[in-house]
Scaffold this motif. Structure first.
Motif, PDB file in Angstrom:
ATOM      1  N   ASP A 418       0.852  -1.184   0.000  1.00  0.00           N
ATOM      2  CA  ASP A 418       0.000   0.000   0.000  1.00  0.00           C
ATOM      3  C   ASP A 418       0.890   1.237   0.000  1.00  0.00           C
ATOM      4  O   ASP A 418       2.102   1.131   0.135  1.00  0.00           O
ATOM      5  N   ARG A 419       0.258   2.386  -0.130  1.00  0.00           N
ATOM      6  CA  ARG A 419       1.000   3.634  -0.064  1.00  0.00           C
ATOM      7  C   ARG A 419       0.699   4.320   1.249  1.00  0.00           C
ATOM      8  O   ARG A 419      -0.457   4.532   1.591  1.00  0.00           O
ATOM      9  N   SER A 420       1.757   4.641   1.970  1.00  0.00           N
ATOM     10  CA  SER A 420       1.536   5.266   3.264  1.00  0.00           C
ATOM     11  C   SER A 420       1.099   6.714   3.099  1.00  0.00           C
ATOM     12  O   SER A 420       0.534   7.307   3.997  1.00  0.00           O
ATOM     13  N   LYS A 421       1.331   7.264   1.937  1.00  0.00           N
ATOM     14  CA  LYS A 421       0.839   8.608   1.653  1.00  0.00           C
ATOM     15  C   LYS A 421      -0.558   8.476   1.034  1.00  0.00           C
ATOM     16  O   LYS A 421      -0.970   7.402   0.640  1.00  0.00           O
ATOM     17  N   ASP A 422      -1.225   9.573   0.915  1.00  0.00           N
ATOM     18  CA  ASP A 422      -2.567   9.562   0.334  1.00  0.00           C
ATOM     19  C   ASP A 422      -2.545   9.667  -1.180  1.00  0.00           C
ATOM     20  O   ASP A 422      -3.569   9.916  -1.810  1.00  0.00           O
ATOM     21  N   MET A 423      -1.374   9.498  -1.763  1.00  0.00           N
ATOM     22  CA  MET A 423      -1.219   9.720  -3.197  1.00  0.00           C
ATOM     23  C   MET A 423      -2.176   8.866  -4.031  1.00  0.00           C
ATOM     24  O   MET A 423      -2.438   7.711  -3.722  1.00  0.00           O
ATOM     25  N   ILE A 424      -2.674   9.465  -5.094  1.00  0.00           N
ATOM     26  CA  ILE A 424      -3.528   8.783  -6.069  1.00  0.00           C
ATOM     27  C   ILE A 424      -2.700   8.617  -7.338  1.00  0.00           C
ATOM     28  O   ILE A 424      -1.987   9.530  -7.737  1.00  0.00           O
ATOM     29  N   ILE A 425      -2.768   7.445  -7.966  1.00  0.00           N
ATOM     30  CA  ILE A 425      -2.101   7.268  -9.258  1.00  0.00           C
ATOM     31  C   ILE A 425      -3.187   7.111 -10.324  1.00  0.00           C
ATOM     32  O   ILE A 425      -3.895   6.114 -10.370  1.00  0.00           O
ATOM     33  N   ARG A 426      -3.308   8.148 -11.134  1.00  0.00           N
ATOM     34  CA  ARG A 426      -4.327   8.128 -12.196  1.00  0.00           C
ATOM     35  C   ARG A 426      -3.632   8.036 -13.545  1.00  0.00           C
ATOM     36  O   ARG A 426      -2.908   8.930 -13.958  1.00  0.00           O
ATOM     37  N   GLY A 427      -3.798   6.905 -14.222  1.00  0.00           N
ATOM     38  CA  GLY A 427      -3.201   6.726 -15.543  1.00  0.00           C
ATOM     39  C   GLY A 427      -1.685   6.860 -15.533  1.00  0.00           C
ATOM     40  O   GLY A 427      -1.087   7.310 -16.496  1.00  0.00           O
ATOM     41  N   GLY A 428      -1.072   6.470 -14.426  1.00  0.00           N
ATOM     42  CA  GLY A 428       0.382   6.543 -14.324  1.00  0.00           C
ATOM     43  C   GLY A 428       0.903   7.869 -13.789  1.00  0.00           C
ATOM     44  O   GLY A 428       2.090   8.005 -13.505  1.00  0.00           O
ATOM     45  N   PHE A 429       0.012   8.855 -13.630  1.00  0.00           N
ATOM     46  CA  PHE A 429       0.420  10.154 -13.085  1.00  0.00           C
ATOM     47  C   PHE A 429       0.117  10.206 -11.590  1.00  0.00           C
ATOM     48  O   PHE A 429      -0.945   9.782 -11.141  1.00  0.00           O
ATOM     49  N   ASN A 430       1.045  10.762 -10.833  1.00  0.00           N
ATOM     50  CA  ASN A 430       0.830  10.943  -9.400  1.00  0.00           C
ATOM     51  C   ASN A 430      -0.028  12.182  -9.159  1.00  0.00           C
ATOM     52  O   ASN A 430       0.260  13.259  -9.675  1.00  0.00           O
ATOM     53  N   VAL A 431      -1.074  12.006  -8.356  1.00  0.00           N
ATOM     54  CA  VAL A 431      -1.951  13.114  -7.983  1.00  0.00           C
ATOM     55  C   VAL A 431      -1.994  13.167  -6.460  1.00  0.00           C
ATOM     56  O   VAL A 431      -2.229  12.148  -5.809  1.00  0.00           O
ATOM     57  N   TYR A 432      -1.772  14.356  -5.917  1.00  0.00           N
ATOM     58  CA  TYR A 432      -1.676  14.497  -4.466  1.00  0.00           C
ATOM     59  C   TYR A 432      -2.881  15.271  -3.944  1.00  0.00           C
ATOM     60  O   TYR A 432      -3.061  16.451  -4.242  1.00  0.00           O
ATOM     61  N   PRO A 433      -3.734  14.590  -3.151  1.00  0.00           N
ATOM     62  CA  PRO A 433      -5.002  15.176  -2.708  1.00  0.00           C
ATOM     63  C   PRO A 433      -4.857  16.532  -2.026  1.00  0.00           C
ATOM     64  O   PRO A 433      -5.669  17.428  -2.251  1.00  0.00           O
ATOM     65  N   ARG A 434      -3.814  16.679  -1.201  1.00  0.00           N
ATOM     66  CA  ARG A 434      -3.686  17.926  -0.437  1.00  0.00           C
ATOM     67  C   ARG A 434      -3.606  19.143  -1.369  1.00  0.00           C
ATOM     68  O   ARG A 434      -4.219  20.187  -1.102  1.00  0.00           O
ATOM     69  N   GLU A 435      -2.864  19.021  -2.452  1.00  0.00           N
ATOM     70  CA  GLU A 435      -2.732  20.136  -3.403  1.00  0.00           C
ATOM     71  C   GLU A 435      -4.099  20.508  -3.981  1.00  0.00           C
ATOM     72  O   GLU A 435      -4.450  21.691  -4.083  1.00  0.00           O
ATOM     73  N   LEU A 436      -4.898  19.481  -4.338  1.00  0.00           N
ATOM     74  CA  LEU A 436      -6.220  19.735  -4.902  1.00  0.00           C
ATOM     75  C   LEU A 436      -7.152  20.333  -3.858  1.00  0.00           C
ATOM     76  O   LEU A 436      -7.920  21.255  -4.142  1.00  0.00           O
ATOM     77  N   GLU A 437      -7.064  19.800  -2.636  1.00  0.00           N
ATOM     78  CA  GLU A 437      -7.949  20.271  -1.565  1.00  0.00           C
ATOM     79  C   GLU A 437      -7.714  21.754  -1.273  1.00  0.00           C
ATOM     80  O   GLU A 437      -8.665  22.513  -1.066  1.00  0.00           O
ATOM     81  N   GLU A 438      -6.457  22.172  -1.277  1.00  0.00           N
ATOM     82  CA  GLU A 438      -6.145  23.569  -0.968  1.00  0.00           C
ATOM     83  C   GLU A 438      -6.737  24.512  -2.017  1.00  0.00           C
ATOM     84  O   GLU A 438      -7.242  25.587  -1.673  1.00  0.00           O
ATOM     85  N   ILE A 439      -6.681  24.123  -3.275  1.00  0.00           N
ATOM     86  CA  ILE A 439      -7.241  24.980  -4.337  1.00  0.00           C
ATOM     87  C   ILE A 439      -8.776  24.936  -4.307  1.00  0.00           C
ATOM     88  O   ILE A 439      -9.438  25.967  -4.448  1.00  0.00           O
TER      89      ILE A 439
END
Length: 518
Positions: A418-439
Motif C-alpha cells: 500500500d502507499r503510506s501517503k494519500d497519493m492517487i495514481i491516475r493513468g500513471g500520473f501521481n496526484v496528491y489530494p492535499r494540493e487539490l484540496e487547498e485549491i
C-alpha cells in the motif's frame, strides 16, 4: 565522466550516422541531434545563462525535447522539465520555485495549448527572463513582439560547442514531485544520479551498443521513467528512440511494426490498451519477433495482463519500481528469469533496499512483515531544492524513505502492499489530494473537502472529491465544481466526480478519516 550530456556525445562520436530519433517522417542521426543540442547551448550562453542556472522545458515527446534537454546540460545549466498538462498558475509556481531563468515551451495543439499556459505562467514570474516558443511551422517569421520563436533564433547559432565540465555532484535535473504537505517539491538529481541510472540498461536489460535497441517512446519525457529508461538509456547505448507524443494503442502498434521496435516501456494502462487493440489487422507474429524487452512501472501490473502479454508476444513484462527522488529506478525484475507476478523485483546493482518503521528502525524479517521501503545508493537525489527541512525528513544517513509500504519474500523480492501517503495514481500520473484540496477550498461554495482515489478500470484510480458546502451557495451544483476544477488543474488532476456531503467522517482530533469514504 561528469556531464550527463556525455551520454549523447559519446554515441555521436562513435555512431554519428546512426539514427537517434524517429518522429513521423523525420529521422535524425546522432550527429544531427548533438549539433542541434550544441546550437541550444550556444543560444543559452548568448542570453547570459551560466553554469548552475535553472532552465525550464515544457515539451511533448518531440525531437525538440531531447535537443533542448541536452543543450541545457551542455551549457552547464540544470534542466527543469515541466508536465505539459500544467495550467498557467501551476507553471508560474514551478518557475518561481525552481528560480528558473529561461524557459522553452512547445506551442501545443488546439486541444492542449501548452504554449498559452507557458506564456501565462512566464509573464507571472519575475525571476525568469528568457522565453522561447517552439512552433512546428518554422517558416513562420519571427514576431516583432514577444514571445520569441525558438527556430529562427537557434538557427543562427553554430552547431559546435565545448560542453561545460560539471562535477558529478552538480545538479543536472530538477524533477517536481509532491508530498502530502501540499505544493510540489523539486527533487535535485545529480549528473551521476541520472547517468548511472541510465547506464543500468546493460545489466538490467542486456543493452548493447553494438546491437542497439529501437525504443518506442510513449512515456512522457518530462517524467523520470521515460527520461531515464527511454531517452537517456537509449542514447547511452546508441539506440533509436521512436517518439509518439500521445499514447494511442493503434498508433503505437503501427509504429512498433513499422520501426521494428525491440524495447517497449509503459505503465499498466498502456499494456491494457495494447492488448485491447490487437485484432486480425495486426501482425502479432511480427510484433513478437521484433520485441526483445517490455518493462512496466508506475503502478502494479495486473496478473491477467502479465499472462495475456506473455501469451500474445512471447515476452515477459519486467516490473520495476522507483520514484523521481531515485532517478527513478530502484528495483527491477531480472531479465531472462521467470517473473514473480506482483513483485517489483530486487534492488538494482549498487542500490540497497530495506523495510523500516515510522521511527526509521528496521522491520524484523518475516513473510508477513510490512514496512516502509527505504532506499540507499547511487540513485538517491541530492535533496529537495531549497527545502532543507523536507530533505532531512526524507533522507537519513543516506537512506531515502519512499512512503510506500511493502513486504519482502525469503529471496529478497519486494511486493508493494500500500502507499503510506494519500497519493492517487491516475493513468500513471501521481496526484496528491492535499494540493487539490487547498485549491478547491478557494471556491466560495466549498466549506470543507476531502479528495480520494477510487478504483477505475482503465486509469487505475479516478479522482473523487467529497465537499461540505457553504450554506449560502445552494445555486452551485456538483457539476459546476467539476467544471471549475477543470479550469484550475492539469487534465489528469481535476476531480471527475464531486459529491456533496453534510459532514466528513473525522477522528477525535479532527483529522478526516478518508478510509471511510469511497
Amino acid at each position: 565522466m561528469g556531464n550527463l550530456a556525455t551520454l549523447l556525445e559519446k554515441s555521436a562520436t562513435e555512431y554519428p550516422d546512426r539514427t537517434a530519433i524517429v518522429f513521423g517522417d523525420t529521422r535524425l542521426t546522432y550527429a544531427q541531434v548533438n549539433g542541434a543540442a550544441n546550437q541550444v547551448a550556444n543560444l543559452l550562453v548568448s542570453r547570459g545563462i551560466k553554469p548552475g542556472d535553472k532552465v525550464a522545458l515544457s515539451c511533448a515527446n518531440l525531437p525538440y525535447f531531447s535537443t533542448i534537454y541536452y543543450g541545457i546540460l551542455k551549457a552547464g545549466a540544470t534542466v527543469v522539465p515541466l508536465n505539459i498538462l500544467l495550467k498557467g498558475r501551476e507553471v508560474a509556481y514551478h518557475l518561481n520555485d525552481s528560480n528558473a531563468k529561461a524557459y522553452f515551451a512547445f506551442e501545443g495543439t488546439p486541444d492542449l495549448p501548452i504554449g498559452d499556459a507557458a506564456w501565462e505562467g512566464f509573464q507571472a514570474t519575475d525571476s525568469c527572463t528568457e522565453f522561447f516558443l517552439i512552433k512546428l511551422d518554422s517558416a513562420q517569421p519571427a514576431p516583432l513582439s514577444p514571445p520569441e520563436f525558438f527556430s529562427p533564433l537557434v538557427a543562427e547559432q553554430p552547431p559546435t560547442f565545448d560542453t561545460v565540465e560539471t562535477d558529478d555532484d552538480d545538479t543536472a535535473v530538477i524533477l517536481y514531485t509532491s508530498g502530502t504537505t501540499g505544493q510540489p517539491k523539486g527533487a535535485e538529481l545529480r549528473h551521476r544520479n541520472m547517468r548511472d541510472n541510465a547506464l543500468m540498461g546493460a545489466e538490467l536489460f542486456g543493452a548493447n551498443a553494438s546491437s542497439p535497441d529501437t525504443y518506442l517512446c510513449v512515456l512522457p519525457l518530462f517524467h523520470s521513467f521515460g527520461q531515464t529508461v527511454i531517452q537517456n538509456g537509449g542514447f547511452a547505448y546508441g539506440g533509436t528512440v521512436v517518439m509518439l507524443p500521445r499514447f494511442d494503442a493503434q498508433a503505437a502498434l503501427g509504429l512498433m511494426l513499422k520501426e521494428k521496435v525491440s524495447f517497449f516501456a509503459g505503465v499498466p494502462t498502456m499494456y491494457w490498451g495494447l492488448l485491447a487493440a490487437l485484432d486480425e489487422s495486426v501482425d502479432v507474429k511480427q510484433l513478437a519477433e521484433n520485441l526483445r524487452v517490455a518493462v512496466a512501472g508506475g503502478a502494479a501490473l495486473p496478473v491477467d495482463i502479465h499472462k495475456q502479454f506473455q501469451e500474445r508476444f512471447g515476452v515477459t513484462i519486467l516490473e520495476g519500481y522507483g520514484l523521481s527522488e531515485t532517478s527513478p529506478v530502484a528495483s527491477f525484475s531480472r531479465f531472462g528469469q521467470e517473473p514473480r507476478v506482483g513483485s517489483i523485483g530486487l534492488p538494482i546493482p549498487g542500490v540497497e533496499m530495506k523495510l523500516i518503521n515510522d521511527d526509521w528502525t528496521d522491520v524484523e524479517d518475516g513473510p508477513d512483515a510490512v514496512g516502509e521501503i527505504a532506499i540507499k545508493g547511487h540513485n538517491i537525489m541530492k535533496g529537495y531544492y531549497a527545502r532543507p527541512d523536507a530533505t532531512d525528513e526524507a533522507i537519513k544517513d543516506g537512506w531515502f524513505r519512499s512512503g510506500d509500504l511493502a513486504k519482502k519474500d525469503e529471496d529478497g523480492f519486494y511486493y508493494i502492499v500500500d502507499r503510506s501517503k494519500d497519493m492517487i495514481i491516475r493513468g500513471g500520473f501521481n496526484v496528491y489530494p492535499r494540493e487539490l484540496e487547498e485549491i478547491l477550498m478557494e471556491h466560495p461554495a466549498v466549506s470543507l473537502v476531502a479528495v480520494i482515489g477510487v478504483p477505475h478500470d482503465s486509469h487505475g484510480e479516478e479522482i473523487k472529491a467529497y465537499v461540505v458546502k457553504n450554506k449560502d451557495h445552494d445555486d452551485v451544483s456538483e457539476a459546476d465544481l467539476v467544471a471549475w476544477g477543470k479550469e484550475q488543474f492539469a487534465a489528469y488532476k481535476y476531480p471527475r466526480e464531486v459529491v456533496f456531503i453534510d459532514e466528513l467522517p473525522m477522528t477525535s482530533t479532527g483529522k478526516i478519516l478518508k478510509r471511510e469514504l469511497s
